[in-house]
Design an enzyme around this catalytic site. Structure first.
Site, mmCIF file in Angstrom:
data_model
loop_
_atom_site.group_PDB
_atom_site.id
_atom_site.type_symbol
_atom_site.label_atom_id
_atom_site.label_comp_id
_atom_site.label_asym_id
_atom_site.label_seq_id
_atom_site.Cartn_x
_atom_site.Cartn_y
_atom_site.Cartn_z
ATOM 1 N N ASP A 27 -33.001 -2.877 -15.333
ATOM 2 C CA ASP A 27 -33.612 -1.690 -14.714
ATOM 3 C C ASP A 27 -32.408 -1.253 -13.529
ATOM 4 O OD1 ASP A 27 -35.333 0.170 -14.278
ATOM 5 O OD2 ASP A 27 -36.159 -1.043 -12.550
ATOM 6 N N GLY A 28 -32.588 0.074 -13.531
ATOM 7 C CA GLY A 28 -31.688 0.568 -12.327
ATOM 8 C C GLY A 28 -30.479 1.455 -12.711
ATOM 9 N N ASN A 75 -41.574 4.654 -21.835
ATOM 10 C CA ASN A 75 -40.392 5.327 -21.532
ATOM 11 C C ASN A 75 -40.384 6.724 -22.199
ATOM 12 O OD1 ASN A 75 -38.208 2.430 -21.110
ATOM 13 N ND2 ASN A 75 -39.014 3.795 -19.610
ATOM 14 N N ILE A 202 -43.424 -6.185 -13.342
ATOM 15 C CA ILE A 202 -43.347 -6.452 -14.890
ATOM 16 C C ILE A 202 -43.311 -5.453 -16.069
ATOM 17 C CG2 ILE A 202 -44.157 -8.102 -16.683
ATOM 18 C CD1 ILE A 202 -43.280 -9.701 -14.305
HETATM 19 C C1 IPE Z 1 -38.632 -0.947 -17.546
HETATM 20 O O1 IPE Z 1 -38.139 -0.322 -16.646
HETATM 21 C C2 IPE Z 1 -38.277 -0.765 -18.896
HETATM 22 C C3 IPE Z 1 -36.887 -0.990 -19.255
HETATM 23 C C4 IPE Z 1 -36.158 -1.616 -18.587
HETATM 24 C C5 IPE Z 1 -36.566 -0.682 -20.586
HETATM 25 P P1 IPE Z 1 -38.840 1.068 -16.231
HETATM 26 O O2 IPE Z 1 -37.862 1.799 -15.165
HETATM 27 O O3 IPE Z 1 -39.271 1.884 -17.164
HETATM 28 O O4 IPE Z 1 -40.075 0.466 -15.243
HETATM 29 P P2 IPE Z 1 -40.802 1.245 -14.044
HETATM 30 O O5 IPE Z 1 -41.196 2.640 -14.493
HETATM 31 O O6 IPE Z 1 -39.928 1.092 -12.811
HETATM 32 O O7 IPE Z 1 -42.069 0.188 -13.963
HETATM 33 C C1 IPE Z 2 -33.369 1.128 -17.075
HETATM 34 O O1 IPE Z 2 -33.069 2.107 -16.134
HETATM 35 C C2 IPE Z 2 -33.217 1.742 -18.585
HETATM 36 C C3 IPE Z 2 -34.282 2.002 -19.026
HETATM 37 C C4 IPE Z 2 -35.415 2.098 -18.721
HETATM 38 C C5 IPE Z 2 -34.241 2.739 -20.522
HETATM 39 P P1 IPE Z 2 -33.676 3.215 -15.644
HETATM 40 O O2 IPE Z 2 -33.506 4.443 -16.397
HETATM 41 O O3 IPE Z 2 -35.174 3.011 -15.572
HETATM 42 O O4 IPE Z 2 -32.971 3.403 -14.342
HETATM 43 P P2 IPE Z 2 -33.832 3.688 -12.969
HETATM 44 O O5 IPE Z 2 -35.066 2.607 -12.727
HETATM 45 O O6 IPE Z 2 -34.512 5.176 -13.030
HETATM 46 O O7 IPE Z 2 -32.783 3.545 -11.613
HETATM 47 MG MG MG Z 3 -36.364 1.990 -14.099
#
Ligand code: IPE
Ligand code: IPE
Ligand code: MG
Length: 250
Positions: A27-28, A75, A202
């Site tokens: 994430d991030g 997503n 989670i």
């Molecule tokens: C979880 O991250 C899904 C992946 C890392 C692929 P998200 O960024 O989608 O989760 P939330 O929305 O912060 O809970």
């Molecule tokens: C995780 O990073 C990758 C995916 C969920 C595809 P994010 O796209 O959720 O990044 P943040 O959480 O918005 O920073």
């Molecule tokens: Mg995210």
């Protein structure tokens, strides 16, 4: 005890104390890019690039399984341009990383629903599964179009159908049977669940399988997660006492 070199430092790794199955919520990516004045897609690209050293290290450490959350069923609610970019990125990733998987004796699989994924992604997933099917080392699973609740729904439907057809009785349903109908059938449960970018949730990942996983939250965003961060997570794991509901005798 294998020795590994990480950031010019020698680390002594006690293989017996490593987790067998590591699951990661990567994430991030968006926050990492935005903090640097770049587009979210730039963060995804960088995030995909840093997967290789993590996969290679885990394979060299002989872990049984590494499971990476790369796209959730939720997503799809993101902007269409971001979703399209990600789908193209998975195709590119699979094409580019196959050789690394072959070189490291890695078996590849997808966890998630096929429906909804573009054919270009499905084709590369299938090809990668086929090409790595004879490998005998670590299983690398990409959770792609994955949702744990969807996985449980799919398993319940399969099982209900078997009961309806008279293949099994309702009384035959036990934990092992349910586990064998999940996308993760045959994999051990994760011992360690790592989430990057500091979030304490989670997000619909492996709800059944992580019942007794140790949780580790890294503050850094996924594009910054390097081997030093991986070993910090392993170190934290090694120092946990897993109890599985029991009272340890020592
Ligand atoms: C979880 O991250 C899904 C992946 C890392 C692929 P998200 O960024 O989608 O989760 P939330 O929305 O912060 O809970
Ligand atoms: C995780 O990073 C990758 C995916 C969920 C595809 P994010 O796209 O959720 O990044 P943040 O959480 O918005 O920073
Ligand atoms: Mg995210």
């Amino acid at each position: 005890m294998p020795q590994r070199e990480v950031s010019n430092q020698i680390i002594n790794v006690d293989s017996a104390k490593l987790p067998c199955h590591v699951a990661i919520i990567m994430d991030g990516n968006g926050r990492w890019a935005q903090a640097r004045g770049m587009s979210r897609t730039h963060g995804h690209r960088r995030g995909a690039e840093i997967v290789r050293p993590i996969v290679t290290e885990c394979a060299e450490l002989n872990l049984d399984a590494l499971t990476l959350y790369s796209f959730s069923t939720e997503n799809w609610t993101r902007e269409q341009t971001e979703v399209n970019f990600l789908m193209e990125l998975y195709v590119e990733y699979l094409l580019a990383e196959r050789q690394t998987m072959l070189d490291n004796n890695v078996q590849f699989r997808q966890l998630g629903r096929r429906e909804g994924l573009p054919n270009s992604v499905l084709d590369e997933l299938d090809r990668t599964v086929e090409l790595t099917s004879k490998n005998t080392g670590m299983t690398l699973s990409l959770a792609l179009n994955y949702g744990s609740r969807a996985e449980i729904v799919d398993a319940v439907r399969d099982i209900a159908q078997q009961v309806q057809q008279g293949d099994i009785k309702a009384a035959d349903i036990d934990e092992a049977l349910i586990a064998s109908h999940l996308y993760t059938a045959g994999l051990p449960d994760p011992d360690l669940l790592i989430r990057t970018a500091g979030e304490m949730r989670i997000s619909n990942y492996l709800l059944w399988q992580i019942s007794y996983a140790e949780l580790y939250i890294a503050d850094c965003c996924w594009p910054e997660f390097d081997l030093a961060e991986l070993y910090k997570a392993f170190d934290a794991y090694t120092n946990r006492q897993r109890k599985f509901g029991s009272v340890p005798t020592t």
